[in-house]
Scaffold this active site. Structure first.
Site, short mmCIF file in Angstrom:
data_model
loop_
_atom_site.label_atom_id
_atom_site.label_comp_id
_atom_site.label_asym_id
_atom_site.label_seq_id
_atom_site.Cartn_x
_atom_site.Cartn_y
_atom_site.Cartn_z
N SER A 23 18.55 10.45 -21.79
CA SER A 23 17.73 9.60 -20.90
C SER A 23 18.53 8.45 -20.30
O SER A 23 17.98 7.61 -19.60
CB SER A 23 16.53 9.05 -21.68
OG SER A 23 16.95 8.41 -22.86
N ASN A 110 12.09 4.67 -32.01
CA ASN A 110 10.69 4.78 -31.56
C ASN A 110 10.06 3.41 -31.32
O ASN A 110 9.41 3.19 -30.31
CB ASN A 110 9.86 5.57 -32.58
CG ASN A 110 10.33 7.00 -32.71
OD1 ASN A 110 11.20 7.43 -31.95
ND2 ASN A 110 9.79 7.73 -33.66
N HIS A 156 -18.05 2.86 10.57
CA HIS A 156 -17.73 4.20 11.10
C HIS A 156 -16.67 4.13 12.21
O HIS A 156 -16.64 5.00 13.09
CB HIS A 156 -18.98 4.91 11.65
CG HIS A 156 -20.17 4.81 10.76
ND1 HIS A 156 -20.44 5.72 9.76
CD2 HIS A 156 -21.17 3.87 10.68
CE1 HIS A 156 -21.54 5.36 9.13
NE2 HIS A 156 -22.00 4.24 9.65
N LYS A 283 8.97 3.80 23.46
CA LYS A 283 8.24 3.71 22.19
C LYS A 283 8.65 2.54 21.33
O LYS A 283 9.82 2.18 21.21
CB LYS A 283 8.45 5.00 21.39
CG LYS A 283 7.79 6.18 22.03
CD LYS A 283 6.31 6.18 21.75
CE LYS A 283 6.05 7.30 20.78
NZ LYS A 283 4.83 7.21 20.09
N GLU A 290 3.26 2.71 8.54
CA GLU A 290 3.04 4.13 8.23
C GLU A 290 3.69 4.51 6.90
O GLU A 290 3.13 5.26 6.10
CB GLU A 290 3.59 5.01 9.35
CG GLU A 290 2.74 4.92 10.62
CD GLU A 290 3.37 5.63 11.80
OE1 GLU A 290 3.10 6.80 12.00
OE2 GLU A 290 4.16 5.01 12.51
N1 ARG Z 1 14.73 8.14 -25.10
C1 ARG Z 1 13.64 8.09 -26.01
C2 ARG Z 1 12.37 7.74 -25.23
O1 ARG Z 1 12.48 7.33 -24.13
C3 ARG Z 1 13.88 7.06 -27.06
C4 ARG Z 1 13.20 7.31 -28.33
C5 ARG Z 1 13.84 8.42 -29.03
N2 ARG Z 1 13.24 8.67 -30.29
C6 ARG Z 1 13.39 9.84 -30.91
N3 ARG Z 1 12.80 9.97 -32.01
N4 ARG Z 1 14.04 10.80 -30.38
O2 ARG Z 1 11.28 7.90 -25.69
#
Ligand code: ARG
Length: 460
Positions: A23, A110, A156, A283, A290
Site C-alpha cells: 500500500s 491495525n 421548473h 467561444k 462544468e
Molecule cells: N496497509 C494496511 C491497511 O491499510 C495496514 C494494516 C495492515 N495490517 C495487517 N494486519 N495486515 O489497512
C-alpha cells in the site's frame, strides 16, 4: 521487498502477491500522521516505563530526523517497502539501531493504521472547513452588494416570482452552512484515539491510552479495541459530507452555466476562469463550472465504494479496509480543489444586473402579486387567479407584459382594476413587500445577512 514479518514463512512472497498487497504507493500520503502517531506512542512508552526515557527520547529524535529528511528530499519513500509503517520502522532501525526495534512494542499495524487514517481525515476535514468558510465569506459579499438586484426566481426553470440576486445567493449560503456544520460534527465524532487497541484485543502492556490520546489532541481513547481497529464510519461520514458539498457545488455550477449562457447573460465569467475552443474563435466556455459539476460523480463513487467495502466484513480488522484510502484521498483532493476553484470563479464573475432585471420584468413574475392586488380589492383569490390568467393570455397574444397594458385594457378584462395596479405589481413592490424572515424583501434580507455575518465571525 521490505516487510515487517516473515519469521513463520518458509517461502518468499510471490512478487505479484507482494505488489497486490502493498500500500506504500498511496499510504505515503499520511507519512506525516504516521510519524506523529509514532512519536506519541514512543513518548507514552517512555512515560509508562515500558521503554526507558532515554530509549524513548532516541526513538522520538530518530522519527523527527526521518520526517525532516523526507521533507528535505534527502530520504525517498520508495516502493521497496510494503507500506508507510514499514518504511518508517525500517528507517528508524537503520538510523538509531536496535532501540528502533522497540517502537512497535504494544502496537499493531491495525491500530496504527486506524490512528493514521483518523489523524489524516481530521486534518483534511479542518482544511475543508476553511475552504467552505472562504466560500461563505465570498457569498456574503455578493449578498450584501445585491439586496436590490432584481432577478426572476424560477420553479421548473420557468419564471415564477421576482427575487433578488442576494436572495438567490443566500440560498446557497444556507446549504454551505449546513455542509460546514456536517464537517464539524464529523470531526467531533471521530475525535477519539484508537491507538493502544493492538491487533484487536488490546495489549498486555500497561499502556497509558489517555496520555497518547491527549498528546494527539483527541478527547480521549476509544472504548472498544475491536471496534477501534475496524471502524471506518468517520471516513464514510466525511465522504458523505463531501458528496453533499459536491452536490451543492454541482447545482450551483449548473446555474452559473445557465446564467452565463448567451441566452441568459445574467453573469459573465472572468476570462481567467473560462476556456476557449480550438475551432470556434468566438467561444468562451464555462469549463470550470462544468468540471465541478462533472467531478461530483467520482466523489459519489468514493462514498458508494466505501459503503460497499465495509458492509460485509466480520470483526475485527480485515485487509479489505486497506481499500479505504485511494478513492477517499481522491475524493478529498477533488472536493477541496472544486471549492477553491468555485470560490475564485464567483469572486471574479461580473453581474449583468440590467439583464437580470429586464428578465424579471418579462415572463409574468408579478402575476401572483396581481392576483393578490385583486384580493385586496375584495375579489376572492380563486376568481382573482382566473382574471389574471385571462390577462396573461391577453398579454401573450399581444406580446406585452402586465406593466405594458393601459388601464383601459385592464378594465376591459375586469372593471375592478384601478390606476394603483401599476404600483402594486412593480418589481420593487413585488420584492419589497416580501419581508417575512427568509423572504427576498430588503428588510428580511438585511436581517439574514446580519445573522450570517455574526455566524461567520463566530467561526473565526
Ligand atoms: N496497509 C494496511 C491497511 O491499510 C495496514 C494494516 C495492515 N495490517 C495487517 N494486519 N495486515 O489497512
Amino acid at each position: 521487498m521490505a516487510q515487517l514479518w516473515g519469521g513463520r514463512f518458509t517461502k518468499q512472497t510471490d512478487q505479484l502477491v507482494y505488489n497486490f498487497n502493498a500500500s506504500i504507493s498511496f499510504d505515503q500520503k499520511f507519512f506525516k500522521q504516521d510519524i506523529e502517531g509514532s512519536i506519541a506512542h514512543a513518548t507514552m512508552l517512555g512515560k509508562a516505563g515500558i521503554v526507558t526515557e532515554e530509549e524513548s527520547a532516541n526513538i522520538v529524535a530518530g522519527l523527527k530526523g526521518i520526517y525532516q529528511d523526507v521533507q528535505d528530499g534527502k530520504l525517498e519513500i520508495t516502493s521497496e517497502y510494503e507500506d508507510i509503517h514499514s518504511f518508517v520502522e525500517a528507517n528508524l532501525i537503520d538510523r538509531i539501531g536496535d532501540t528502533g526495534k522497540k517502537l512497535h512494542t504494544g502496537r499493531s499495524r491495525n491500530d496504527q493504521v486506524a490512528l493514521d487514517m483518523r489523524l489524516y481525515v481530521r486534518d483534511e476535514i479542518k482544511e475543508t472547513e476553511e475552504l467552505i468558510k472562504d466560500l461563505l465569506q465570498e457569498l456574503l459579499v455578493l449578498e450584501k452588494e445585491n439586496i436590490h438586484t432584481y432577478m426572476p426566481g424560477f420553479t421548473h426553470l420557468q419564471k415564477a416570482q421576482p427575487v433578488t440576486f442576494a436572495h438567490h445567493i443566500a440560498a446557497y449560503f444556507e446549504m454551505f452552512k449546513r455542509d460546514y456544520s456536517r464537517l464539524v460534527d464529523c470531526r467531533n465524532r471521530l475525535n477519539l484515539c484508537p491507538l493502544g487497541s493492538g491487533a484487536l484485543a488490546g495489549t498486555t502492556y500497561p499502556l497509558d491510552r489517555e496520555l497518547t490520546a491527549s498528546l494527539l489532541n483527541f478527547d480521549g481513547p476509544t472504548l472498544n479495541s475491536m471496534d477501534s481497529v475496524s471502524d471506518r464510519d468517520y471516513v464514510i461520514e466525511y465522504l458523505n459530507a463531501l458528496s453533499i458539498i459536491a452536490m451543492h457545488l454541482s447545482r450551483f455550477s449548473e446555474e452559473i452555466i445557465i446564467w452565463n449562457s448567451n441566452e441568459y447573460q445574467f453573469i459573465e465569467l472572468d476570462d481567467a476562469y473560462s476556456t476557449g475552443s480550438s475551432i470556434m474563435p468566438q467561444k468562451k466556455n464555462p469549463d470550470i463550472a462544468e468540471l465541478v459539476r462533472g467531478k461530483t460523480g467520482r466523489v459519489y463513487g468514493a462514498l458508494m465504494s466505501m459503503l460497499t467495502t465495509m458492509k460485509g466484513i466480520p470483526l475485527a480488522y480485515d485487509k479489505d479496509m486497506q481499500e479505504d484510502k485511494e478513492l477517499t484521498f481522491d475524493a478529498i483532493d477533488t472536493v477541496k480543489g472544486c471549492v477553491l476553484l468555485f470560490t475564485g470563479m464567483i469572486k471574479t464573475m461580473k453581474l449583468n444586473k440590467d439583464k437580470m432585471e429586464a428578465s424579471a420584468m418579462k415572463g409574468f413574475t408579478n402575476a401572483t402579486d396581481a392576483a393578490d392586488y385583486l384580493v385586496k380589492k375584495g375579489v376572492p383569490f380563486r376568481d382573482a387567479h382566473g382574471i389574471i390568467g385571462r390577462l396573461v393570455l391577453y398579454c401573450i397574444n399581444n406580446q406585452k407584459s402586465l406593466l405594458d397594458l393601459s388601464i383601459d385594457e385592464y378594465k376591459a378584462i375586469d372593471p375592478v382594476f384601478e390606476e394603483d395596479v401599476y404600483d402594486a405589481i412593480s418589481l420593487e413592490t413585488c420584492v419589497n413587500l416580501r419581508n417575512t424572515i427568509g423572504a427576498p424583501g430588503p428588510d428580511a434580507m438585511q436581517k439574514v445577512i446580519d445573522i450570517n455575518e455574526a455566524y461567520l465571525k463566530s467561526l473565526n
